[in-house]
Design a protein around this motif. Sequence first.
Motif, PDB file in Angstrom:
ATOM      1  N   LEU A  94      60.157  14.689 -26.688  1.00 58.84           N
ATOM      2  CA  LEU A  94      59.420  13.780 -25.798  1.00 58.84           C
ATOM      3  C   LEU A  94      60.329  13.144 -24.754  1.00 58.84           C
ATOM      4  CD1 LEU A  94      57.235  12.087 -28.564  1.00 58.84           C
ATOM      5  CD2 LEU A  94      56.467  13.742 -26.866  1.00 58.84           C
TER       6      LEU A  94
ATOM      7  N   ALA B 155      50.072  16.061 -44.108  1.00 57.37           N
ATOM      8  CA  ALA B 155      50.471  17.059 -43.115  1.00 57.37           C
ATOM      9  C   ALA B 155      49.308  17.387 -42.186  1.00 57.37           C
ATOM     10  CB  ALA B 155      50.960  18.322 -43.831  1.00 57.37           C
TER      11      ALA B 155
ATOM     12  N   THR C 248      50.775   3.174 -24.914  1.00 59.39           N
ATOM     13  CA  THR C 248      50.064   3.637 -26.106  1.00 59.39           C
ATOM     14  C   THR C 248      50.985   3.527 -27.320  1.00 59.39           C
ATOM     15  OG1 THR C 248      48.852   5.214 -24.751  1.00 59.39           O
ATOM     16  CG2 THR C 248      48.790   5.568 -27.129  1.00 59.39           C
TER      17      THR C 248
ATOM     18  N   LYS D 139      53.910  20.331 -34.437  1.00 59.84           N
ATOM     19  CA  LYS D 139      52.685  20.453 -33.634  1.00 59.84           C
ATOM     20  C   LYS D 139      52.937  19.957 -32.203  1.00 59.84           C
ATOM     21  CE  LYS D 139      48.563  21.805 -33.262  1.00 59.84           C
ATOM     22  NZ  LYS D 139      48.274  23.226 -33.487  1.00 59.84           N
ATOM     23  N   VAL D 140      53.678  18.855 -32.083  1.00 61.86           N
ATOM     24  CA  VAL D 140      54.002  18.321 -30.752  1.00 61.86           C
ATOM     25  C   VAL D 140      54.764  19.377 -29.955  1.00 61.86           C
ATOM     26  CG1 VAL D 140      55.413  16.609 -29.510  1.00 61.86           C
ATOM     27  CG2 VAL D 140      53.953  15.883 -31.402  1.00 61.86           C
TER      28      VAL D 140
ATOM     29  N   VAL E  40      51.410   4.434 -31.275  1.00 60.56           N
ATOM     30  CA  VAL E  40      50.928   5.329 -32.325  1.00 60.56           C
ATOM     31  C   VAL E  40      51.661   4.966 -33.610  1.00 60.56           C
ATOM     32  CG1 VAL E  40      50.812   7.745 -33.061  1.00 60.56           C
ATOM     33  CG2 VAL E  40      50.483   7.160 -30.645  1.00 60.56           C
ATOM     34  N   ALA E  41      50.924   4.852 -34.707  1.00 60.93           N
ATOM     35  CA  ALA E  41      51.555   4.410 -35.950  1.00 60.93           C
ATOM     36  C   ALA E  41      51.415   5.441 -37.056  1.00 60.93           C
ATOM     37  CB  ALA E  41      50.931   3.099 -36.402  1.00 60.93           C
ATOM     38  N   ILE E  42      52.519   5.648 -37.756  1.00 63.68           N
ATOM     39  CA  ILE E  42      52.494   6.443 -38.987  1.00 63.68           C
ATOM     40  C   ILE E  42      53.031   5.539 -40.084  1.00 63.68           C
ATOM     41  CG2 ILE E  42      53.399   8.469 -40.199  1.00 63.68           C
ATOM     42  CD1 ILE E  42      53.679   9.872 -37.484  1.00 63.68           C
TER      43      ILE E  42
ATOM     44  N   PRO F 195      55.431  18.138 -39.883  1.00 61.37           N
ATOM     45  CA  PRO F 195      54.320  18.858 -39.236  1.00 61.37           C
ATOM     46  C   PRO F 195      53.912  18.236 -37.900  1.00 61.37           C
ATOM     47  CG  PRO F 195      53.541  17.710 -41.212  1.00 61.37           C
ATOM     48  CD  PRO F 195      55.037  17.617 -41.212  1.00 61.37           C
ATOM     49  N   PHE F 196      54.049  16.930 -37.773  1.00 63.11           N
ATOM     50  CA  PHE F 196      53.713  16.263 -36.508  1.00 63.11           C
ATOM     51  C   PHE F 196      54.655  16.752 -35.406  1.00 63.11           C
ATOM     52  CE2 PHE F 196      54.171  12.627 -33.544  1.00 63.11           C
ATOM     53  CZ  PHE F 196      52.850  12.543 -33.103  1.00 63.11           C
TER      54      PHE F 196
ATOM     55  N   LEU G 257      46.275  13.180 -29.752  1.00 62.11           N
ATOM     56  CA  LEU G 257      47.111  12.594 -28.699  1.00 62.11           C
ATOM     57  C   LEU G 257      47.093  13.481 -27.460  1.00 62.11           C
ATOM     58  CD1 LEU G 257      50.212  11.260 -30.701  1.00 62.11           C
ATOM     59  CD2 LEU G 257      48.248   9.961 -29.882  1.00 62.11           C
ATOM     60  N   ARG G 258      47.060  14.793 -27.691  1.00 60.38           N
ATOM     61  CA  ARG G 258      46.996  15.712 -26.560  1.00 60.38           C
ATOM     62  C   ARG G 258      45.637  15.547 -25.850  1.00 60.38           C
ATOM     63  NH1 ARG G 258      49.016  20.296 -23.863  1.00 60.38           N
ATOM     64  NH2 ARG G 258      50.826  19.006 -23.733  1.00 60.38           N
TER      65      ARG G 258
ATOM     66  N   ALA H 128      48.716  14.592 -39.814  1.00 60.48           N
ATOM     67  CA  ALA H 128      49.769  14.568 -38.800  1.00 60.48           C
ATOM     68  C   ALA H 128      49.466  15.566 -37.681  1.00 60.48           C
ATOM     69  CB  ALA H 128      51.117  14.883 -39.443  1.00 60.48           C
ATOM     70  N   VAL H 129      49.013  16.757 -38.057  1.00 59.58           N
ATOM     71  CA  VAL H 129      48.674  17.784 -37.063  1.00 59.58           C
ATOM     72  C   VAL H 129      47.488  17.312 -36.223  1.00 59.58           C
ATOM     73  CG1 VAL H 129      47.765  20.129 -36.789  1.00 59.58           C
ATOM     74  CG2 VAL H 129      49.642  19.694 -38.396  1.00 59.58           C
TER      75      VAL H 129
ATOM     76  N   LEU I 250      54.685   5.823 -24.258  1.00 56.03           N
ATOM     77  CA  LEU I 250      54.309   6.153 -25.638  1.00 56.03           C
ATOM     78  C   LEU I 250      55.309   5.540 -26.617  1.00 56.03           C
ATOM     79  CD1 LEU I 250      52.714   7.809 -27.763  1.00 56.03           C
ATOM     80  CD2 LEU I 250      54.116   9.785 -27.158  1.00 56.03           C
TER      81      LEU I 250
ATOM     82  N   VAL J 227      47.849  11.591 -24.068  1.00 57.61           N
ATOM     83  CA  VAL J 227      49.025  10.774 -24.369  1.00 57.61           C
ATOM     84  C   VAL J 227      50.262  11.681 -24.453  1.00 57.61           C
ATOM     85  CG1 VAL J 227      50.075   9.259 -26.087  1.00 57.61           C
ATOM     86  CG2 VAL J 227      47.653   9.023 -25.542  1.00 57.61           C
ATOM     87  N   LEU J 228      50.027  12.899 -24.903  1.00 56.48           N
ATOM     88  CA  LEU J 228      51.150  13.860 -24.974  1.00 56.48           C
ATOM     89  C   LEU J 228      51.127  14.752 -23.742  1.00 56.48           C
ATOM     90  CD1 LEU J 228      51.311  15.185 -28.641  1.00 56.48           C
ATOM     91  CD2 LEU J 228      52.970  13.737 -27.486  1.00 56.48           C
TER      92      LEU J 228
ATOM     93  N   LEU K  24      52.355  22.031 -28.781  1.00 53.99           N
ATOM     94  CA  LEU K  24      51.474  21.539 -27.724  1.00 53.99           C
ATOM     95  C   LEU K  24      52.207  21.412 -26.392  1.00 53.99           C
ATOM     96  CD1 LEU K  24      49.537  18.813 -29.738  1.00 53.99           C
ATOM     97  CD2 LEU K  24      48.583  20.935 -28.833  1.00 53.99           C
ATOM     98  N   LEU K  25      53.468  20.986 -26.467  1.00 49.72           N
ATOM     99  CA  LEU K  25      54.226  20.803 -25.235  1.00 49.72           C
ATOM    100  C   LEU K  25      54.598  22.139 -24.595  1.00 49.72           C
ATOM    101  CD1 LEU K  25      56.551  17.796 -26.160  1.00 49.72           C
ATOM    102  CD2 LEU K  25      54.507  17.762 -24.731  1.00 49.72           C
TER     103      LEU K  25
ATOM    104  N   LEU L  81      46.630  14.304 -35.667  1.00 49.28           N
ATOM    105  CA  LEU L  81      47.081  13.194 -34.807  1.00 49.28           C
ATOM    106  C   LEU L  81      47.682  13.752 -33.515  1.00 49.28           C
ATOM    107  CD1 LEU L  81      47.762  10.153 -34.292  1.00 49.28           C
ATOM    108  CD2 LEU L  81      49.907  10.546 -35.517  1.00 49.28           C
ATOM    109  N   ALA L  82      48.510  14.785 -33.668  1.00 46.68           N
ATOM    110  CA  ALA L  82      49.133  15.381 -32.477  1.00 46.68           C
ATOM    111  C   ALA L  82      48.057  15.957 -31.544  1.00 46.68           C
ATOM    112  CB  ALA L  82      50.128  16.465 -32.896  1.00 46.68           C
TER     113      ALA L  82
END
Lengths: 332, 266
Positions: free
Chosen positions: A237, B250, A291, A325-326, A293-295, A321-322, B260-261, B253-254, A270, B265-266, A329-330, B256-257
């Motif tokens: 990020l 898990a 924004t 996935k990020v 975001v909380a975990i 996994p977060f 956000l997209r 978490a996925v 973010l 936000v992402l 997506l990026l 959430l991502a």
Amino acid sequence: MADYKGVLVCGEAIEGKLAGITAEMLGGGRKLADKLGEGLAVVLLGSGVKGLAAEAIACGADKVYAVDDAVLKDYQTDAYVMAMENVVSQVAPRIVLMGQTSMGRDLAPRLAFRLKTALSMDCIELDIDPQSKQLIQTRPVYGGNARAIFTTESLPQMATVRAKAMSPLPRDDSRKGEVVDTTAGVDASKIRAKFVQKVKEEVAGVKLEEAPAVIAGGRGLGGPDGFKQLEELARLLKGAIGATRPAIDNGWVPTSIQVGLTGKIVAPELYIAIALSGSSQHMAGCSGSKTIVAINKDPEANIFREARFGIVADWKQALPPFTKKVQELLKE
Amino acid sequence: MELIVCVKQVPDPEAPPASFKVDTATNKVVPPPGVPPVISTFDETAVEAALKIKDAKGGKITVVSLGNNLVRDVVKKPLAMGADQLILLEDPAYENSDSWSTAYALSMAIKKIGSFDIIFCGRQAADWDSGQVGLGIAELLGIPSVTLAKKVESVDGKVRVERIVPDGFEVIESPTPCLITVTNELGEPRYAPLKGIMKAAKIQPVVWKPQDIGVDPSQIGASGRRTKLVKLFQPVKEGKCEMVEGENAADAAVKLALRLREAKVL
């Protein structure tokens, strides 16, 4: 008694440039000065600071008092209090603003007591009462749990301003202003506590206050290894890593990445809060984020009262996994 | 060395935020029921800073606290940690002080104490978060000050301080007498050992009323205030957190991502 008029911002330079907080105070100070129908001035103290006068004018100042003196090269309390005392007696401002910075925290109270006037620290909102022309000073108290509004009668009215609480004006290089060379009037033999040296503890990577994303961890990360695991997400990020005070106090991460009331104030696009409860004193440093975001594995954690998006999960299971996935997506 | 530490009794800042209440009619904080007050966090660190000097150089630590209805077990904690003497400026006349009236009364008490080498204060109190009183005392006493100390040593008759700045620290040297405000980076305050608690139980605090320290009554407590508290209130929290759920951590978490997209936000 002198006729106190106008707003005087005490400016700061960082690495030869006008500090962000100074531009912000000039933006906020401009509004106050316009409401009063009076002028906005800035005082620049230091060695070689006169070159910043044009920038200060472009940022909204009508007048720049340049106190350029080698004795002010490094910040030293006694020297700066003496110089400011001289400037204030010469300018007789109605309002004096300083940044809530390491200089402002040290200089403002000592100067206020010297001038026998009142001061509100760490203000997030300033306004003018149209009737009394008094400065209305709003500041967070009780670690951010409450806000207090103060007024003061003694002149000048003094306040320090929290970073990112006010917006700078769009820079306008066509603005005209006056530059006044001002003598420091500092008797060097009266400087008691002396600056010896500065030791830099720079963190590699993106600067926390300027990062578009901040990945922050708290006590729940359990140790330095937990913070290591935030690095990949921060890299993806183009962000920086922040920490809560308990993580700092435990020695897991350097003090320079503390976010909060007594640490840095950040306002990124973010803010991802991982395994941190969201104490008021921490939120004081990041509540301006666009924004949050909380975990967190505790559904009752205060961070969920502050965040825009959240998941209730153990960070150890959620973060890998977060992050993955990020990354996917990026890439898309 | 003669060391003085100023400490303040405050509502426990670690109490859950949900228990925090303001009485808007009186502009005062309602102490959460069943949560005892504490010594303000940074003031405890200030006690630790003084103890470190005492460990290295020997000396005596006098603790001063201003307020009303001070809970003895709370304000005696510095004694249990290793301080030697406790002076309480305790009187209804000290109530509703602001930074000005507090610093004035404390400076008058310190003048009465007489000689000292270093005064320690916390960087700011956990209630009003102002950070003015220490510097106010220094200015009223006409002594040098150093703020935000993470390390304080006595070297060759001078005080050497490491002062926290955003990108590291500064080294500052001050002659004595001086006033130092300390920050949490100095390190965790030590635990009070059982022996210390027993010792503290036997020490009677000295109580000084306004007339004992020769203050001008119009300059202390509410009458000495220079700031007028117009309003104290709790900011309204929007509290609209969108909770993303999944079959397990898990999966959540996925999702959430992805959310956000979707929300850009992402």
